[in-house]
Design an enzyme around this catalytic site. Sequence first.
Site, PDB file in Angstrom:
ATOM      1  CE1 TYR A 123      -3.670   2.587   0.833  1.00  0.00           C
ATOM      2  CE2 TYR A 123      -2.114   3.376   2.471  1.00  0.00           C
ATOM      3  CZ  TYR A 123      -3.262   3.552   1.734  1.00  0.00           C
ATOM      4  OH  TYR A 123      -4.009   4.705   1.885  1.00  0.00           O
ATOM      5  CE  LYS A 127      -2.946   5.560  -1.289  1.00  0.00           C
ATOM      6  NZ  LYS A 127      -3.985   6.061  -2.206  1.00  0.00           N
TER       7      LYS A 127
HETATM    8  N1  LIG Z   1      -9.337   5.892   4.519  1.00  0.00           N
HETATM    9  C1  LIG Z   1      -8.274   6.305   5.160  1.00  0.00           C
HETATM   10  O1  LIG Z   1      -8.211   6.305   6.397  1.00  0.00           O
HETATM   11  C2  LIG Z   1      -7.091   6.803   4.370  1.00  0.00           C
HETATM   12  C3  LIG Z   1      -5.934   7.198   5.039  1.00  0.00           C
HETATM   13  C4  LIG Z   1      -4.883   7.748   4.307  1.00  0.00           C
HETATM   14  C5  LIG Z   1      -4.988   7.882   2.945  1.00  0.00           C
HETATM   15  N2  LIG Z   1      -6.117   7.477   2.296  1.00  0.00           N
HETATM   16  C6  LIG Z   1      -6.182   7.664   0.863  1.00  0.00           C
HETATM   17  O2  LIG Z   1      -6.962   8.815   0.615  1.00  0.00           O
HETATM   18  C7  LIG Z   1      -7.617   8.716  -0.664  1.00  0.00           C
HETATM   19  C8  LIG Z   1      -9.078   9.062  -0.518  1.00  0.00           C
HETATM   20  O3  LIG Z   1      -9.625   8.283   0.495  1.00  0.00           O
HETATM   21  P1  LIG Z   1     -11.178   8.224   0.773  1.00  0.00           P
HETATM   22  O4  LIG Z   1     -11.312   7.586   2.108  1.00  0.00           O
HETATM   23  O5  LIG Z   1     -11.822   9.540   0.519  1.00  0.00           O
HETATM   24  O6  LIG Z   1     -11.624   7.194  -0.356  1.00  0.00           O
HETATM   25  P2  LIG Z   1     -13.098   6.635  -0.659  1.00  0.00           P
HETATM   26  O7  LIG Z   1     -14.097   7.208   0.269  1.00  0.00           O
HETATM   27  O8  LIG Z   1     -12.981   5.153  -0.718  1.00  0.00           O
HETATM   28  O9  LIG Z   1     -13.379   7.227  -2.122  1.00  0.00           O
HETATM   29  C9  LIG Z   1     -12.644   6.782  -3.207  1.00  0.00           C
HETATM   30  C10 LIG Z   1     -13.082   7.466  -4.476  1.00  0.00           C
HETATM   31  O10 LIG Z   1     -12.422   6.791  -5.570  1.00  0.00           O
HETATM   32  C11 LIG Z   1     -13.418   6.365  -6.502  1.00  0.00           C
HETATM   33  N3  LIG Z   1     -13.070   5.090  -7.136  1.00  0.00           N
HETATM   34  C12 LIG Z   1     -12.676   3.952  -6.538  1.00  0.00           C
HETATM   35  N4  LIG Z   1     -12.510   2.978  -7.462  1.00  0.00           N
HETATM   36  C13 LIG Z   1     -12.812   3.536  -8.670  1.00  0.00           C
HETATM   37  C14 LIG Z   1     -12.829   3.045 -10.009  1.00  0.00           C
HETATM   38  N5  LIG Z   1     -12.505   1.793 -10.316  1.00  0.00           N
HETATM   39  N6  LIG Z   1     -13.197   3.892 -10.999  1.00  0.00           N
HETATM   40  C15 LIG Z   1     -13.529   5.171 -10.712  1.00  0.00           C
HETATM   41  N7  LIG Z   1     -13.533   5.697  -9.468  1.00  0.00           N
HETATM   42  C16 LIG Z   1     -13.173   4.885  -8.463  1.00  0.00           C
HETATM   43  C17 LIG Z   1     -14.677   6.177  -5.691  1.00  0.00           C
HETATM   44  O11 LIG Z   1     -15.775   6.196  -6.578  1.00  0.00           O
HETATM   45  P3  LIG Z   1     -17.109   5.299  -6.310  1.00  0.00           P
HETATM   46  O12 LIG Z   1     -17.907   6.097  -5.319  1.00  0.00           O
HETATM   47  O13 LIG Z   1     -17.719   5.203  -7.658  1.00  0.00           O
HETATM   48  O14 LIG Z   1     -16.634   3.983  -5.769  1.00  0.00           O
HETATM   49  C18 LIG Z   1     -14.594   7.376  -4.754  1.00  0.00           C
HETATM   50  O15 LIG Z   1     -15.021   8.530  -5.399  1.00  0.00           O
HETATM   51  C19 LIG Z   1      -7.354   7.295  -1.134  1.00  0.00           C
HETATM   52  O16 LIG Z   1      -6.332   7.309  -2.090  1.00  0.00           O
HETATM   53  C20 LIG Z   1      -6.900   6.560   0.111  1.00  0.00           C
HETATM   54  O17 LIG Z   1      -5.990   5.518  -0.178  1.00  0.00           O
HETATM   55  C21 LIG Z   1      -7.171   6.939   2.987  1.00  0.00           C
END
Ligand SMILES: NC(=O)c1ccc[n+]([C@@H]2O[C@H](COP(=O)([O-])OP(=O)(O)OC[C@H]3O[C@@H](n4cnc5c(N)ncnc54)[C@H](OP(=O)(O)O)[C@@H]3O)[C@@H](O)[C@H]2O)c1
Length: 210
Positions: A123, A127
Amino acid sequence: MASILIAGATGAVGREVLRLALADEKRVGHVVAPTRRALPPHPRLENPLVEYESIAGSEPWWHVDAVICALGTTIKKVGSQAAFRKVDHEYPLLVARHALLNGARSYALNSSVGADAGSKSFYLRTKGEVERDLDELGYCSYTIVRPSVIWGERQEVRLGESVAIFALTALKPVVPRRYRVVPAARIAKALLDRALAGVPGRKVIESEEL
Ligand SMILES: NC(=O)c1ccc[n+]([C@@H]2O[C@H](COP(=O)([O-])OP(=O)(O)OC[C@H]3O[C@@H](n4cnc5c(N)ncnc54)[C@H](OP(=O)(O)O)[C@@H]3O)[C@@H](O)[C@H]2O)c1
């Protein structure tokens, strides 16, 4: 006033970016948010329904000043490392290339705390690699935001994340600032401010600065 493209506008962070951008009548003139599911309409929002696999790059909506990428998934959700890498590495680069070719000057990426192209963790390595590969594209202004665990609205239940949020919140006084839970809205503000400011060069914003 700037036009911005938000990738991942249906996600926890992306939704907050979209909300802030649409409310920002002083700085934001037009918002393009390509998504798989339709967003509620708004007079300043263009919402092309897309599958990233079939994007050509010639779509007229790529003409924007700035890009914010909040795309992401989990291996659990998509079933394999390869499918995860597509969303977290290939798509952010695809968006960056198409927008750059159409005149965008500024790109802000939602990455992760600990992102490192040399990491043993798949992961964190992914990134780090996406951060590095985006850097090579030559955006005038490039911002990387590296949040710790994100607190935001989700439609799905992520047990591991919920446990982490609970534990990190309960232990907040002894948790180093870098690893504390960050509200999605705070990340969104940092992404939007940097994307719109377009300060030349590369800037990394670590979680404790959010
Ligand atoms: N969650 C955490 O605690 C955390 C911590 C650090 C960093 N991050 C990083 O921060 C970023 C944003 O996180 P988040 O929690 O806001 O993510 P999220 O809520 O899971 O949202 C992800 C977005 O990506 C889109 N997506 C996923 N697969 C797709 C595909 N195949 N085609 C088109 N769109 C797609 C989703 O669209 P749909 O709605 O259509 O699925 C959604 O708009 C990510 O890169 C994650 O790795 C997360």
